[in-house]
Design a protein around this motif. Sequence first.
Motif: not given
Length: 231
Positions: A194-217
């Motif tokens: 929803g920001v014109p002209g912007l291709r971007a993402s927010v990410g989480v990075v960790a040293l232990q496995p992440l549970v996508p169903e919990e972290i994703g939302p």
Amino acid sequence: MAPPTTPEPIRTPLGGPRDSQPVAKESSLTLERGLSLLQAVAESESEAPTISDLAATVGVSRAAVYRLLGPLQSRGLVRREGSKVRLGLGVLWLAGRVLPQLRVASLPALRALAERVGSTVHLTVADGSEAQAVAVVEPSWTSYHVSYRVGSRHPVQRGAAGRAVDLPPGGPRWIASSGDLQAGAFAVAAPVRGVPGLRASVGVVALQPLVPEEIGPLVLETAESVAEALR
């Protein structure tokens, strides 16, 4: 005794407030045409457009193009080479101010997520075929977490952060990856929409496995907050 007279209303040189509407409309139209002209110059992929090309693209006369070019030239946003028009170096200065403003606007939401999940959080922006980390926040209360450098680049097709920037609407809402960019690192990322002209993402990075169903939302919610801050 003569009856009291009603004072004459004070009239502005333009005839009052009503006349300011057409002036504002004309100013808005001029601004719109000026921006359309700048965009037409920027979108030319081969030869620099001529005055005639720009007149046809914007839908104005050649004389109007010359008038519109004046303010853009004075600010260094365009430059003329005879009848041809190219972007000026002033555009580079404006572009250089984008990333610091992105960083400042996104930090509160990124910091809140980092503290909540206890992992490093970052805002990644696509620049052509590359993805660049423009803002990084590390949690304050953990002993071990991923150190991620602002300015880090990688192919946009690799890693959750890169692939998330181009997720189509109606498709997956976030992407998870492991070991794509660094062995032993796990990531979840969601696009900033929803920001014109912007291709971007927010990410989480960790040293232990992440549970996508919990972290994703949570990542998706933060991406929406960042988008709201940038609008």
